[in-house]
Design a protein around this motif. Sequence first.
Motif, PDB file in Angstrom:
ATOM      1  N   ILE A  38       9.355   3.663 -12.219  1.00 56.82           N
ATOM      2  CA  ILE A  38       8.964   2.283 -11.492  1.00 56.82           C
ATOM      3  C   ILE A  38       8.944   2.468  -9.856  1.00 56.82           C
ATOM      4  O   ILE A  38       8.261   2.102  -9.357  1.00 56.82           O
ATOM      5  CB  ILE A  38       9.790   1.119 -11.820  1.00 56.82           C
ATOM      6  CG1 ILE A  38       9.696   0.817 -13.799  1.00 56.82           C
ATOM      7  CG2 ILE A  38       9.507   0.004 -11.219  1.00 56.82           C
ATOM      8  CD1 ILE A  38      10.789   0.466 -14.221  1.00 56.82           C
ATOM      9  N   THR A  39       9.849   3.352  -9.380  1.00 60.05           N
ATOM     10  CA  THR A  39       9.938   3.550  -8.239  1.00 60.05           C
ATOM     11  C   THR A  39       8.551   4.464  -7.651  1.00 60.05           C
ATOM     12  O   THR A  39       7.975   4.270  -6.624  1.00 60.05           O
ATOM     13  CB  THR A  39      10.935   4.162  -7.634  1.00 60.05           C
ATOM     14  OG1 THR A  39      11.365   5.455  -8.249  1.00 60.05           O
ATOM     15  CG2 THR A  39      12.069   3.331  -7.475  1.00 60.05           C
ATOM     16  N   LYS A  40       8.282   5.517  -8.580  1.00 66.30           N
ATOM     17  CA  LYS A  40       7.021   6.136  -8.655  1.00 66.30           C
ATOM     18  C   LYS A  40       5.821   5.449  -8.413  1.00 66.30           C
ATOM     19  O   LYS A  40       4.998   5.639  -7.713  1.00 66.30           O
ATOM     20  CB  LYS A  40       6.948   7.140  -9.641  1.00 66.30           C
ATOM     21  CG  LYS A  40       7.566   8.428  -9.430  1.00 66.30           C
ATOM     22  CD  LYS A  40       6.945   9.289 -10.736  1.00 66.30           C
ATOM     23  CE  LYS A  40       7.930  10.850 -10.683  1.00 66.30           C
ATOM     24  NZ  LYS A  40       7.484  11.582 -11.658  1.00 66.30           N
ATOM     25  N   MET A  41       5.862   4.339  -9.363  1.00 66.45           N
ATOM     26  CA  MET A  41       4.579   3.375  -9.542  1.00 66.45           C
ATOM     27  C   MET A  41       4.350   2.627  -8.182  1.00 66.45           C
ATOM     28  O   MET A  41       3.415   2.401  -7.806  1.00 66.45           O
ATOM     29  CB  MET A  41       4.878   2.338 -10.601  1.00 66.45           C
ATOM     30  CG  MET A  41       3.684   1.425 -10.719  1.00 66.45           C
ATOM     31  SD  MET A  41       4.150   0.041 -11.921  1.00 66.45           S
ATOM     32  CE  MET A  41       5.398  -0.931 -11.061  1.00 66.45           C
ATOM     33  N   LEU A  42       5.413   2.138  -7.639  1.00 61.23           N
ATOM     34  CA  LEU A  42       5.631   1.366  -6.325  1.00 61.23           C
ATOM     35  C   LEU A  42       4.911   2.222  -5.348  1.00 61.23           C
ATOM     36  O   LEU A  42       4.253   1.800  -4.495  1.00 61.23           O
ATOM     37  CB  LEU A  42       6.924   0.871  -6.059  1.00 61.23           C
ATOM     38  CG  LEU A  42       7.472  -0.219  -6.995  1.00 61.23           C
ATOM     39  CD1 LEU A  42       8.844  -0.483  -6.549  1.00 61.23           C
ATOM     40  CD2 LEU A  42       6.829  -1.448  -6.867  1.00 61.23           C
ATOM     41  N   GLY A  43       5.263   3.427  -5.097  1.00 60.90           N
ATOM     42  CA  GLY A  43       4.633   4.290  -4.098  1.00 60.90           C
ATOM     43  C   GLY A  43       3.175   4.481  -4.409  1.00 60.90           C
ATOM     44  O   GLY A  43       2.631   4.518  -3.192  1.00 60.90           O
ATOM     45  N   TYR A  44       2.645   4.776  -5.607  1.00 64.50           N
ATOM     46  CA  TYR A  44       1.351   4.807  -5.879  1.00 64.50           C
ATOM     47  C   TYR A  44       0.553   3.676  -5.588  1.00 64.50           C
ATOM     48  O   TYR A  44      -0.512   3.605  -5.441  1.00 64.50           O
ATOM     49  CB  TYR A  44       1.104   5.484  -7.175  1.00 64.50           C
ATOM     50  CG  TYR A  44       1.318   6.965  -7.398  1.00 64.50           C
ATOM     51  CD1 TYR A  44       0.816   7.837  -6.538  1.00 64.50           C
ATOM     52  CD2 TYR A  44       2.209   7.264  -8.586  1.00 64.50           C
ATOM     53  CE1 TYR A  44       1.158   9.004  -6.601  1.00 64.50           C
ATOM     54  CE2 TYR A  44       2.470   8.517  -8.592  1.00 64.50           C
ATOM     55  CZ  TYR A  44       1.899   9.504  -7.723  1.00 64.50           C
ATOM     56  OH  TYR A  44       2.315  10.945  -7.968  1.00 64.50           O
ATOM     57  N   LEU A  45       1.280   2.382  -5.803  1.00 62.17           N
ATOM     58  CA  LEU A  45       0.586   1.101  -5.491  1.00 62.17           C
ATOM     59  C   LEU A  45       0.455   0.900  -3.837  1.00 62.17           C
ATOM     60  O   LEU A  45      -0.151  -0.137  -3.535  1.00 62.17           O
ATOM     61  CB  LEU A  45       1.381  -0.048  -5.997  1.00 62.17           C
ATOM     62  CG  LEU A  45       1.188  -0.032  -7.576  1.00 62.17           C
ATOM     63  CD1 LEU A  45       2.041  -0.973  -8.187  1.00 62.17           C
ATOM     64  CD2 LEU A  45      -0.306  -0.049  -8.165  1.00 62.17           C
ATOM     65  N   GLY A  46       1.309   1.793  -3.057  1.00 55.98           N
ATOM     66  CA  GLY A  46       1.144   1.430  -1.540  1.00 55.98           C
ATOM     67  C   GLY A  46       2.321   0.972  -0.996  1.00 55.98           C
ATOM     68  O   GLY A  46       2.524   0.784   0.352  1.00 55.98           O
ATOM     69  N   ALA A  47       3.368   0.752  -1.531  1.00 50.56           N
ATOM     70  CA  ALA A  47       4.822   0.252  -1.178  1.00 50.56           C
ATOM     71  C   ALA A  47       5.618   1.444  -0.668  1.00 50.56           C
ATOM     72  O   ALA A  47       5.266   2.566  -1.155  1.00 50.56           O
ATOM     73  CB  ALA A  47       5.563  -0.598  -1.837  1.00 50.56           C
TER      74      ALA A  47
END
Length: 352
Positions: A178-187
């Motif tokens: 989920i932290t990886k996902m947040l990074g790819y979403l721009g956060a």
Amino acid sequence: MIQRRTLLQSGAAVAFGAPALVGLAQQSVTLKFHTFMAPQSNVWLNMHKAWMDKVTKDSDGRIKFEAYPAMQLGGSPVQLYDQAKDGVVDIVWTLPGNTPGRFPRIEVFELPFMMNNAEATSRAYWEYVQTVAADEFKEVHPIALQVHGPGMFHMRDKLVKTAADLQGSKVRGPTRQITKMLGYLGATPVGMPLPQIPDALSKGVINGCVIPWEVVPSVKVHELTKFHSEFDPAGGALYTTTFIMAMNKAKYASLPPDLKAIIDKNSGIETSGWLGKVQQGGDVAGRDAAVKQGNTIHTIPAAEAQEFKRKARLVEVEWMQDMDKRGFNGKQLLDTARALIEKHGKATTKKA
């Protein structure tokens, strides 16, 4: 004479042995249950305590619990799994994702837009572990495996309508995927256990977090944020998190057969589905708390969710590659998880 003495001896053995056998059959046990959830939370009151009460009732009071929410026995949430493994406590409820990469195959359920219904996905998670990842939790005795309801954004100062709105924001994520996902979403992703969220929000260490509605009141997120962005179910859920209720293996093995049967009766796919259903059922109260606070709630339509899905797709690709490197077939595991979620989703819909 010899025969008579033998009969007398055997009769005495039965007579003196009977109380011992009765005592064994009536043996009672007290189990220590430990978790990080707050004592006022939906999870503690309606899931953990309800489960313990049922086990105690089913055992006619012969299985009792010493119940410790909020890490009252010490340690950190990250250490809970090992507390059960090492016998520091008897039963825990925790996130496997607290120890990144330790349980890689079950992370498939935490990939973006995998689930919609917590009961169905929890059943799928249990069946998945039993069939293709049985050794994932070999160090403990799993009682139940479940997920929470749809995860979403909760922000202090900015409403998230598109992925671009996450730029420049530090957002807490619960697990590696989920932290990886947040990074790819721009956060800017910040990993931290749930109990640390209130302090991090109030001090500005993070600008927001992703959690399901259900857990919002227990960590006062409705008071510490002003903006909430949920996803239209038609577009899928942003994410979910996996949990495990696990028992120390030696403690389980030491139970007399009839008490072991009581634990077994309150374990497995039915218990997993029930936990998921109850946890997602708490979403309504969590959302209501934000409404009463006067906060802004935005529903991201299915069409807009496509942008989030496209950017988050890299998480899925990387997970499959990671599985392949570890000697597993990543695509096969992903396809299995999706098929099980679909299968249990249809069954849950039909049952409802």
